[in-house]
Motif scaffolding. Structure first.
Motif, PDB file in Angstrom:
ATOM      1  N   LEU A 144      10.292   1.328   8.989  1.00 35.44           N
ATOM      2  CA  LEU A 144      10.349   0.302   7.947  1.00 35.44           C
ATOM      3  C   LEU A 144       9.210   0.524   6.969  1.00 35.44           C
ATOM      4  O   LEU A 144       8.158   1.035   7.343  1.00 35.44           O
ATOM      5  CB  LEU A 144      10.184  -1.098   8.551  1.00 35.44           C
ATOM      6  CG  LEU A 144      11.063  -1.500   9.738  1.00 35.44           C
ATOM      7  CD1 LEU A 144      10.664  -2.889  10.224  1.00 35.44           C
ATOM      8  CD2 LEU A 144      12.522  -1.485   9.327  1.00 35.44           C
ATOM      9  N   ALA A 145       9.428   0.128   5.723  1.00 31.11           N
ATOM     10  CA  ALA A 145       8.327   0.163   4.754  1.00 31.11           C
ATOM     11  C   ALA A 145       8.164  -1.224   4.150  1.00 31.11           C
ATOM     12  O   ALA A 145       9.073  -1.740   3.489  1.00 31.11           O
ATOM     13  CB  ALA A 145       8.599   1.192   3.665  1.00 31.11           C
ATOM     14  N   LEU A 146       7.042  -1.853   4.414  1.00 33.50           N
ATOM     15  CA  LEU A 146       6.769  -3.180   3.852  1.00 33.50           C
ATOM     16  C   LEU A 146       6.323  -3.018   2.414  1.00 33.50           C
ATOM     17  O   LEU A 146       5.401  -2.252   2.133  1.00 33.50           O
ATOM     18  CB  LEU A 146       5.653  -3.868   4.636  1.00 33.50           C
ATOM     19  CG  LEU A 146       5.978  -4.354   6.039  1.00 33.50           C
ATOM     20  CD1 LEU A 146       4.761  -5.043   6.640  1.00 33.50           C
ATOM     21  CD2 LEU A 146       7.149  -5.322   5.991  1.00 33.50           C
ATOM     22  N   LEU A 147       6.971  -3.746   1.523  1.00 27.35           N
ATOM     23  CA  LEU A 147       6.579  -3.695   0.116  1.00 27.35           C
ATOM     24  C   LEU A 147       5.619  -4.841  -0.145  1.00 27.35           C
ATOM     25  O   LEU A 147       6.008  -6.009  -0.143  1.00 27.35           O
ATOM     26  CB  LEU A 147       7.821  -3.805  -0.776  1.00 27.35           C
ATOM     27  CG  LEU A 147       8.873  -2.719  -0.523  1.00 27.35           C
ATOM     28  CD1 LEU A 147      10.116  -2.960  -1.372  1.00 27.35           C
ATOM     29  CD2 LEU A 147       8.297  -1.329  -0.804  1.00 27.35           C
ATOM     30  N   HIS A 148       4.390  -4.488  -0.338  1.00 28.49           N
ATOM     31  CA  HIS A 148       3.359  -5.504  -0.517  1.00 28.49           C
ATOM     32  C   HIS A 148       3.124  -5.742  -2.000  1.00 28.49           C
ATOM     33  O   HIS A 148       2.637  -4.868  -2.708  1.00 28.49           O
ATOM     34  CB  HIS A 148       2.070  -5.048   0.166  1.00 28.49           C
ATOM     35  CG  HIS A 148       0.893  -5.896  -0.165  1.00 28.49           C
ATOM     36  ND1 HIS A 148       0.891  -7.257   0.065  1.00 28.49           N
ATOM     37  CD2 HIS A 148      -0.298  -5.605  -0.719  1.00 28.49           C
ATOM     38  CE1 HIS A 148      -0.273  -7.763  -0.336  1.00 28.49           C
ATOM     39  NE2 HIS A 148      -1.001  -6.782  -0.817  1.00 28.49           N
ATOM     40  N   ILE A 149       3.518  -6.925  -2.460  1.00 28.45           N
ATOM     41  CA  ILE A 149       3.284  -7.277  -3.862  1.00 28.45           C
ATOM     42  C   ILE A 149       1.787  -7.511  -4.003  1.00 28.45           C
ATOM     43  O   ILE A 149       1.234  -8.419  -3.374  1.00 28.45           O
ATOM     44  CB  ILE A 149       4.026  -8.577  -4.221  1.00 28.45           C
ATOM     45  CG1 ILE A 149       5.500  -8.454  -3.884  1.00 28.45           C
ATOM     46  CG2 ILE A 149       3.765  -8.984  -5.658  1.00 28.45           C
ATOM     47  CD1 ILE A 149       6.357  -7.915  -4.966  1.00 28.45           C
ATOM     48  N   LYS A 150       1.136  -6.705  -4.810  1.00 28.99           N
ATOM     49  CA  LYS A 150      -0.323  -6.731  -4.870  1.00 28.99           C
ATOM     50  C   LYS A 150      -0.854  -8.139  -5.188  1.00 28.99           C
ATOM     51  O   LYS A 150      -0.490  -8.731  -6.198  1.00 28.99           O
ATOM     52  CB  LYS A 150      -0.824  -5.738  -5.918  1.00 28.99           C
ATOM     53  CG  LYS A 150      -2.338  -5.584  -5.878  1.00 28.99           C
ATOM     54  CD  LYS A 150      -2.829  -4.504  -6.827  1.00 28.99           C
ATOM     55  CE  LYS A 150      -4.350  -4.469  -6.748  1.00 28.99           C
ATOM     56  NZ  LYS A 150      -4.915  -3.735  -7.875  1.00 28.99           N
ATOM     57  N   GLY A 151      -1.671  -8.652  -4.297  1.00 34.41           N
ATOM     58  CA  GLY A 151      -2.295  -9.962  -4.520  1.00 34.41           C
ATOM     59  C   GLY A 151      -1.482 -11.132  -3.988  1.00 34.41           C
ATOM     60  O   GLY A 151      -1.936 -12.275  -4.049  1.00 34.41           O
ATOM     61  N   PHE A 152      -0.300 -10.854  -3.454  1.00 36.88           N
ATOM     62  CA  PHE A 152       0.539 -11.942  -2.921  1.00 36.88           C
ATOM     63  C   PHE A 152       0.122 -12.204  -1.477  1.00 36.88           C
ATOM     64  O   PHE A 152       0.256 -11.325  -0.623  1.00 36.88           O
ATOM     65  CB  PHE A 152       2.018 -11.540  -3.000  1.00 36.88           C
ATOM     66  CG  PHE A 152       2.957 -12.556  -2.421  1.00 36.88           C
ATOM     67  CD1 PHE A 152       2.989 -13.852  -2.928  1.00 36.88           C
ATOM     68  CD2 PHE A 152       3.804 -12.231  -1.369  1.00 36.88           C
ATOM     69  CE1 PHE A 152       3.859 -14.800  -2.392  1.00 36.88           C
ATOM     70  CE2 PHE A 152       4.676 -13.170  -0.833  1.00 36.88           C
ATOM     71  CZ  PHE A 152       4.700 -14.461  -1.348  1.00 36.88           C
ATOM     72  N   ILE A 153      -0.406 -13.405  -1.213  1.00 36.35           N
ATOM     73  CA  ILE A 153      -0.946 -13.654   0.129  1.00 36.35           C
ATOM     74  C   ILE A 153      -0.163 -14.708   0.900  1.00 36.35           C
ATOM     75  O   ILE A 153      -0.485 -15.008   2.037  1.00 36.35           O
ATOM     76  CB  ILE A 153      -2.429 -14.078   0.070  1.00 36.35           C
ATOM     77  CG1 ILE A 153      -2.597 -15.294  -0.839  1.00 36.35           C
ATOM     78  CG2 ILE A 153      -3.297 -12.926  -0.380  1.00 36.35           C
ATOM     79  CD1 ILE A 153      -3.975 -15.904  -0.761  1.00 36.35           C
ATOM     80  N   ASP A 154       0.883 -15.287   0.287  1.00 39.61           N
ATOM     81  CA  ASP A 154       1.621 -16.306   1.032  1.00 39.61           C
ATOM     82  C   ASP A 154       2.390 -15.705   2.205  1.00 39.61           C
ATOM     83  O   ASP A 154       2.647 -16.377   3.189  1.00 39.61           O
ATOM     84  CB  ASP A 154       2.574 -17.063   0.098  1.00 39.61           C
ATOM     85  CG  ASP A 154       1.812 -18.079  -0.742  1.00 39.61           C
ATOM     86  OD1 ASP A 154       0.565 -18.101  -0.636  1.00 39.61           O
ATOM     87  OD2 ASP A 154       2.431 -18.851  -1.486  1.00 39.61           O
ATOM     88  N   SER A 155       2.781 -14.453   2.094  1.00 40.21           N
ATOM     89  CA  SER A 155       3.344 -13.744   3.243  1.00 40.21           C
ATOM     90  C   SER A 155       2.222 -12.950   3.888  1.00 40.21           C
ATOM     91  O   SER A 155       1.633 -12.097   3.242  1.00 40.21           O
ATOM     92  CB  SER A 155       4.434 -12.766   2.795  1.00 40.21           C
ATOM     93  OG  SER A 155       5.675 -13.401   2.789  1.00 40.21           O
ATOM     94  N   PRO A 156       1.919 -13.213   5.153  1.00 43.71           N
ATOM     95  CA  PRO A 156       0.799 -12.501   5.793  1.00 43.71           C
ATOM     96  C   PRO A 156       1.208 -11.102   6.231  1.00 43.71           C
ATOM     97  O   PRO A 156       1.333 -10.819   7.409  1.00 43.71           O
ATOM     98  CB  PRO A 156       0.458 -13.398   6.982  1.00 43.71           C
ATOM     99  CG  PRO A 156       1.735 -14.091   7.311  1.00 43.71           C
ATOM    100  CD  PRO A 156       2.539 -14.203   6.051  1.00 43.71           C
ATOM    101  N   LEU A 157       1.415 -10.207   5.236  1.00 46.19           N
ATOM    102  CA  LEU A 157       2.011  -8.899   5.536  1.00 46.19           C
ATOM    103  C   LEU A 157       1.250  -8.033   6.555  1.00 46.19           C
ATOM    104  O   LEU A 157       1.891  -7.385   7.374  1.00 46.19           O
ATOM    105  CB  LEU A 157       2.241  -8.109   4.245  1.00 46.19           C
ATOM    106  CG  LEU A 157       3.454  -8.526   3.422  1.00 46.19           C
ATOM    107  CD1 LEU A 157       3.826  -7.433   2.435  1.00 46.19           C
ATOM    108  CD2 LEU A 157       4.657  -8.863   4.284  1.00 46.19           C
ATOM    109  N   PRO A 158      -0.094  -8.030   6.531  1.00 45.44           N
ATOM    110  CA  PRO A 158      -0.782  -7.228   7.548  1.00 45.44           C
ATOM    111  C   PRO A 158      -0.429  -7.684   8.969  1.00 45.44           C
ATOM    112  O   PRO A 158      -0.275  -6.874   9.887  1.00 45.44           O
ATOM    113  CB  PRO A 158      -2.261  -7.460   7.253  1.00 45.44           C
ATOM    114  CG  PRO A 158      -2.307  -7.906   5.828  1.00 45.44           C
ATOM    115  CD  PRO A 158      -1.035  -8.653   5.597  1.00 45.44           C
ATOM    116  N   MET A 159      -0.272  -8.998   9.102  1.00 46.16           N
ATOM    117  CA  MET A 159       0.128  -9.585  10.373  1.00 46.16           C
ATOM    118  C   MET A 159       1.557  -9.151  10.725  1.00 46.16           C
ATOM    119  O   MET A 159       1.858  -8.787  11.857  1.00 46.16           O
ATOM    120  CB  MET A 159       0.098 -11.101  10.150  1.00 46.16           C
ATOM    121  CG  MET A 159      -0.016 -11.944  11.349  1.00 46.16           C
ATOM    122  SD  MET A 159      -1.628 -11.776  12.057  1.00 46.16           S
ATOM    123  CE  MET A 159      -1.126 -11.269  13.659  1.00 46.16           C
TER     124      MET A 159
END
Ligand SMILES: Cc1cc2nc3c(=O)[nH]c(=O)nc-3n(C[C@H](O)[C@H](O)[C@H](O)COP(=O)(O)OP(=O)(O)OC[C@H]3O[C@@H](n4cnc5c(N)ncnc54)[C@H](O)[C@@H]3O)c2cc1C
Lengths: 393, 539
Positions: free
Chosen positions: A136-151
Motif C-alpha cells: 500500500l502507499a499512503l498519500l500524505h497530504i502535506k500538513g494535514f494532521i486530522d488523519s494520524p497517518l504515521p499511526m
C-alpha cells in the motif's frame, strides 16, 4: 398540525424510519434538534462486529448468544435477516455506494488504520471486501494532521502490509497550510472540492505514484466528495490505478456525505425534514401520545397517529442525567439498570409499567447487551425498519 | 535535537551535583547550580511536574493568606511574588486577589488581616461591599466587605519547564523517566545514586560530589536508603475544575485558612479548592477526589460565588503537600513551617547530601537558592546566586500586554515566536487551548515530550472543554511521526484513562455524559472495545 407519523430525532435511525414510511406513501415528519449523529459515520456500517470484545465473523450466528433485551432478540432472527437486506437496499438507493452482506463481516479500516469487522462499507473505502494487495502507499497530504497517518502506517504494517508513504502537495494545499484552520478536514475538503483544485490534486497523485508498480494500492484520506459518492468514485476511476479512501476522524467527509445522501433521499420521497427544532414536551393520555410541542412554536400542538422516538443517548440529549441517574426527558420512559429504554417485541416503550401503544423507540436509546460491540448502525436501521413495518394506514 | 538517555550519561565522569526530583524545586535547583557553573544532572522518575508541582492550585500568593498566622512565611511570599513578576512574567497572570468577608466574624478577621499585611509589606486595601461587587459582580451579594491584595496565578508547568530549559542551556543534563532507587553511601558520605531507567529497566550508578534531594513527599523514602530518618506527613488537597470564569480575580474567603475557600481563575475556567487531610503514605501515588470532598468544596465555594452551584464541573484532581515533621517536636506530629533546607552532614553526620522541601510552589526559587548555597559551600565554590534577577527563557522582555489565553505565547512567552518558523506550524491541533503544530513540535523536540500526557503538561492539549476528544487523535499522529508509533498506540488509551479518572471524580452527571462521548469517539476510531476496557478497569 396533524401527521401520519412524527419521528423525533435526526440520526441514522430516524431518517431510516422516515424513508421506509415515506416509500410507502405515509405522511411523515422528522424533527431534528441538533447535529445528526450520522455525521460521525466513518464509511462503515456495523451489524454485530464484536462479542465480548472479540471479532465476530458471521453476525447472524452470534445473535442467539445476545441477551434477551438486545434489539435483535426482540426483532427476531428472521426479521434481522430481512431488515438487514432492506437496509442495504435503502442505502444503495440513497446513493450510498456500499458493499458487503449480513452473512459475513468484512474488515473495514478505521481512521487509525485498524481493521474492524463491519457489515457494510462504502465501496471506495479501504476494506478487504475484495482481496487487498500486499503493498500500500499512503498519500500524505502535506500538513494535514486530522488523519494520524504515521499511526495508520504503523498499524497497517503490523497487519502485514508493506507500506510506503508519499507526500502530496499542491498550491491549494500549500495555501491552506498557511492558515490556522485551513487544514481541518472539512475546510480542506471544501478547498479541494473545486474543479481546478481537484484536477491539480489528481495530476499530482499520478505524478508522485508513477514510479510505483501498478499493483500498489494508493490510500488517500477521505477528503473528496462532501455531498455525493459519485465524485469520489470518478476521482478514483479516472486515476487509472487502484485507489482507496481512508476515513478520517469526525467530523468527517464520509459522515457529512451520509447525512446529506439520506436526507436528500427522504425529501425526494416527500418526507418533511425539520432541523433546529427541539421537541420540548410530550403529552400522553390513556396509554397513548396525544400531542407534542417544540421550542419553535411552543403553543402549537403537533399531533400524529404514531410517534417514533429516535433521540439517541446522553451525547445527543435523548437521555439526560439527574443526580447521577439517567432519565428519558420527554416521556419519562422506563429504563433498564444501564440507563437505556426498555421496549416490548414491537418496540413500544412504557411509562411506569404502562405500554404506550402509538409510540416506538428505536436506535441508540434502546437497551443493549454490553457484550455486543460494533452494532450501532445495525440497531439503528433494523429497529427503524421494524417500527416502520408496524405502522399501517 | 534528541534528548540524552541514561546510557549516554552513565559513562560520563562524576557530576558536581545530582538533583533528585523534577518538580519546580528540583528544576529550580538544577538551574541555579548550572548558572553558577556546576556540572549538574537532574533525575525525574516520571515526567517533570508530575508530583505536587503538577497538582496544585496555581495561586501566586501575595502572602496575605499567611499574614496573620505566620508573618515570616508571608514576607517570603511577597518577596518571591515580586521577583516572579520580573523573572517569570510569561508564567503568570496578574489577576489581583480579593479577600471577601461574608459574616461579622469575617469582618473582624479583616481588620487583623489588613494590619498583618501592612507589617509583612503586602499591599492590602479595604473596599466596601458595593465596590467589591462592582469589581466582581459574581460575588455573593450579601458580602460585608473585601480587601484587595496582589495575588496572581501561576502556571506550574510553564514555570518548571522554563527552569529546566535554562538549566540545559547552561550545560545541565535533565533526564525524565529515570528513578533513583537509593543513595550510594561510602564512609559517611553520599557519593552518588543507583538509578533505573523505568521504560527499559536499565540500571546504573551515577556519581556526584553532592546529591540534592528535591523529591518532595517521596524524599523521606530516598533518605531512608541512606539510613536517615525524616518523617514526612502527606497532606492531601482536592480541587475542582469549574467550567467557567465567574470572577476575574482570585477570590479568598476572609477568615483563617480552611477548606474550599479559594477560587483561582485559569484562562477560561476556575479552580475551586482546596481541602487538607492527612493520608497514609501508600496513598500518595494514587489519589482520587471523593464524593465528600467534592460536596464540601462546592458547599463552601457557593457561599463565595453563588454561580458555582450550577456551573458544570469539568474534572477533579488532588495533590499532596510535602510537609515535614518539625525536628524540634519529639512527637513528630508538629509540621515545620515554611522552607526545609537540611545539611545532612550537621543533622545526621552524612556529608554530600542536601534536602530541600516544604515551602510552596512560588518559593521554589528561594528554596533553590538556599540549597545551591549549601551545595556551593560544600564544594568550596563562591559564586553568587543570579536567579532573583535573571529572567527565565520566555520572560526576557518585560510583559507590556498580557497575551491572550489559549495561545502559545501564554505558555511559552517570547519563545513562542520560534514556533511558527516552518510552513504549516500555525495549524491548530487543539482548538480549545489554541495549541499549534509548531508548539507540539517544540514540546517534543525541545521540551522532551514522549507521550500524549507529556504533551498535555507542556502545551495544555486536551485540557480544554472537549477533554481531548477532538485533538487526541491528531496529537497521536504527530507523536507517531515525531517519536515512535509503538508507544503512540498504547498512549491514547492511557491518556483517556487518566482523563477519565479526573472526569469520574467530577460527579456522576458529568461522568456519565463524558463516558458516552469518549466511547463514541473510540467507536469511530475502531477501538471501541478498548473503551469499555479502560472504563471498567478504573475503580
Ligand atoms: C492541594 C495543593 C495545593 C497547593 N497550592 C499551592 C498554591 O496555590 N501555590 C503554591 O505556591 N503552592 C501550592 N502548593 C504547594 C506546591 O504544590 C508544592 O510546594 C510544590 O509543588 C513542591 O514542589 P517540589 O518540586 O518540591 O515537589 P514535587 O513537585 O512533588 O516534586 C518531586 C518530584 O520528585 C520526583 N521523585 C520522587 N522520588 C523520586 C526518585 N526516587 N527518583 C527520581 N525522582 C523522584 C517525583 O516524581 C516528583 O516529580 C499546593 C500543594 C497542594 C498539595
Amino acid at each position: 398540525m396533524r401527521y401520519g407519523t412524527i419521528i423525533i430525532g435526526g440520526g441514522l435511525s430516524a431518517i431510516t424510519a422516515g424513508i421506509a414510511l415515506a416509500r410507502r406513501g405515509r405522511r411523515v415528519a422528522v424533527i431534528a434538534a441538533g447535529q445528526p449523529s450520522a455525521r460521525f459515520n466513518n464509511g462503515a456500517f456495523h451489524l454485530l462486529g464484536r462479542f465480548d470484545r472479540q471479532p465476530v465473523e458471521s453476525p447472524l450466528d452470534a445473535i442467539s448468544s445476545l441477551a434477551g433485551q438486545h434489539p435483535y432478540r426482540l426483532i427476531g432472527q428472521e426479521n434481522v435477516e430481512k431488515f438487514a437486506a432492506q437496509a442495504a437496499a435503502i442505502l444503495r438507493t440513497a446513493g450510498v455506494n456500499i458493499v458487503g452482506s449480513h452473512k459475513r463481516n468484512v474488515n473495514a479500516y478505521s481512521p487509525l488504520g485498524l481493521p474492524e469487522p463491519a457489515w457494510l462499507v462504502r465501496e471506495t473505502v479501504l476494506s478487504d471486501h475484495a482481496p487487498l494487495p500486499s503493498r500500500l502507499a499512503l498519500l500524505h497530504i502535506k500538513g494535514f494532521i486530522d488523519s494520524p497517518l504515521p499511526m495508520v502506517a504503523y498499524h497497517l504494517g503490523q497487519n502485514g502490509f508493506q507500506v510506503d508513504t508519499l507526500e502530496i502537495d499542491t498550491p491549494d494545499i500549500a495555501a491552506a497550510r498557511r492558515t490556522a484552520a485551513g487544514m481541518r478536514t472539512l475546510a480542506l475538503a471544501r478547498t479541494l472540492g473545486g474543479h481546478k483544485a481537484l484536477a491539480a490534486l489528481h495530476a499530482k497523485i499520478r505524478e508522485v505514484a508513477d514510479p510505483l508498480p501498478q499493483s500498489v494500492l494508493l490510500v488517500l484520506p477521505a477528503l473528496i466528495g462532501i455531498d455525493n459518492s459519485y465524485t469520489a468514485q470518478l476521482f478514483r476511476d479516472n486515476l487509472g490505478r487502484p485507489l482507496a479512501f481512508l476515513p478520517s476522524p469526525p467530523p468527517s467527509v464520509l459522515g457529512l456525505r451520509l447525512t446529506t445522501e439520506l436526507r436528500h433521499y427522504f425529501q425526494m420521497l416527500g418526507g418533511l425534514y425539520r432541523t433546529n427544532q427541539r421537541v420540548t414536551t410530550a403529552h400522553t393520555a390513556n396509554g397513548r401520545v396525544a400531542y407534542i410541542t417544540t421550542d419553535a412554536r411552543p403553543g402549537m400542538h403537533l399531533e400524529a397517529d404514531n410517534y417514533i422516538l429516535a433521540t439517541g443517548t446522553l451525547a445527543s440529549g435523548g437521555l439526560v442525567t439527574r443526580d447521577g441517574a439517567v432519565a428519558e426527558p420527554l416521556f419519562n420512559l422506563d429504563l433498564n439498570p444501564d440507563g437505556r429504554v426498555t421496549v416490548d417485541n414491537n418496540l413500544h416503550p412504557s411509562q411506569q409499567g404502562q405500554t404506550i401503544d402509538n409510540l416506538y423507540a428505536i436506535g441508540d436509546i434502546l437497551a443493549r447487551d454490553p457484550r455486543a460491540g460494533a452494532d450501532r448502525e445495525g440497531v439503528a436501521m433494523l429497529t427503524a425498519l421494524h417500527a416502520a413495518r408496524q405502522i399501517r394506514p | 535535537m534528541t534528548m540524552p538517555e541514561l546510557k549516554d550519561i552513565a559513562t560520563r565522569p562524576a557530576f558536581d551535583v545530582i538533583v533528585v526530583g523534577g518538580g519546580a524545586t528540583g528544576a529550580g535547583v538544577a538551574r541555579d547550580c548550572a548558572l553558577r557553573g556546576l556540572s549538574t544532572l537532574l533525575l525525574e522518575r516520571d515526567d517533570y511536574a508530575t508530583g505536587a508541582t503538577g497538582r496544585n492550585h496555581g495561586l501566586l500568593h501575595s502572602g496575605a493568606r499567611y499574614a496573620v498566622a505566620d508573618r515570616a512565611n508571608a514576607a517570603e511570599c511577597i518577596a518571591e511574588n515580586h521577583i516572579l513578576h520580573t523573572i517569570a512574567n510569561h508564567c503568570l497572570e496578574n489577576t489581583e486577589g480579593l479577600f471577601v468577608g461574608l459574616t461579622a466574624e469575617d469582618l473582624e478577621y479583616q481588620s487583623v488581616l489588613v494590619e498583618s499585611c501592612r507589617q509583612a509589606g503586602i499591599g492590602a486595601s479595604v473596599v466596601t461591599a458595593d465596590e467589591a461587587l462592582r469589581l466582581e459582580p459574581a460575588l455573593n451579594p450579601d458580602l460585608k466587605g473585601a480587601v484587595v491584595v496582589p495575588d496572581a496565578t501561576i502556571n506550574p508547568f510553564s514555570l518548571t519547564h522554563a527552569n529546566l530549559l535554562d538549566a540545559r542551556r547552561h550545560g545541565a543534563v535533565t533526564l525524565a523517566g529515570v528513578r533513583v532507587e537509593r543513595l550510594v553511601v561510602e564512609a559517611d558520605r553520599v557519593t552518588g545514586v543507583k538509578v533505573v531507567e523505568v521504560r527499559s529497566g536499565t540500571t546504573a550508578t551515577l556519581h556526584a560530589a553532592v546529591v540534592v534531594n528535591a523529591a518532595g513527599i517521596w524524599g523521606g523514602r530516598l533518605l531512608a536508603s541512606a539510613g536517615i530518618v525524616l518523617p514526612m506527613l502527606p497532606a492531601k488537597g482536592a480541587m475542582l475544575v469549574m467550567n467557567g470564569r465567574p470572577c476575574k480575580r482570585v477570590v479568598n474567603r476572609c477568615r483563617p485558612p480552611g477548606n474550599g475557600d479559594i477560587l483561582v481563575p485559569d484562562g477560561t475556567v476556575s479552580i475551586l479548592g482546596t481541602t487538607s487531610e492527612r493520608v497514609d503514605f501508600d496513598q500518595v501515588d494514587d489519589l482520587c477526589v471523593t464524593d465528600a470532598e467534592r460536596r464540601l468544596l462546592l458547599a463552601e465555594g457557593q457561599q463565595l460565588v453563588p454561580a458555582l452551584a450550577s456551573m458544570p464541573i469539568m474534572r477533579a484532581y488532588a495533590g499532596v503537600r510535602p510537609l515535614v515533621a518539625d525536628d524540634s517536636d519529639p512527637t513528630g506530629r508538629a509540621v515545620s513551617r515554611g522552607i526545609v533546607c537540611l545539611d545532612h552532614a550537621t543533622r545526621d553526620g552524612i556529608d554530600g547530601l542536601v534536602t530541600i522541601t516544604g515551602g510552596k510552589l512560588i518559593t521554589y526559587r528561594l528554596m533553590a537558592e538556599q540549597a545551591t548555597d549549601l551545595v556551593c559551600a560544600k564544594i568550596g565554590l563562591s559564586a553568587p546566586c543570579q536567579t532573583a534577577t535573571t529572567p527565565l527563557p520566555g520572560s526576557e522582555t518585560p510583559a507590556f500586554i498580557a497575551p491572550r489565553p489559549h495561545t502559545p505565547q501564554r505558555r511559552h512567552g517570547t519563545l513562542a515566536a520560534q514556533m511558527s518558523a516552518i510552513d504549516g506550524d500555525r495549524t491548530i491541533v487543539c482548538e480549545c487551548e489554541g495549541v499549534t503544530l509548531g508548539e507540539i513540535r517544540y514540546a517534543i523536540n525541545t521540551l522532551g515530550a514522549t507521550s500524549l500526557d507529556d504533551l498535555r503538561r507542556r502545551t495544555r492539549i486536551g485540557m480544554g472543554q472537549c477533554q481531548g476528544r477532538q485533538c487526541a487523535c491528531r496529537a497521536l499522529g504527530l507523536i507517531a511521526q515525531l517519536l515512535n508509533p509503538e508507544s503512540a498506540q498504547a498512549d491514547i488509551v492511557r491518556f483517556l484513562t487518566e482523563r477519565w479518572k479526573g472526569i469520574q471524580a467530577s460527579g456522576p452527571d458529568n461522568a456519565l455524559l463524558q463516558a458516552q462521548l469518549i466511547n463514541d469517539m473510540l467507536d469511530q476510531l475502531g477501538v471501541g472495545h478498548l473503551a469499555c476496557q479502560h472504563q471498567q478497569d478504573t475503580p
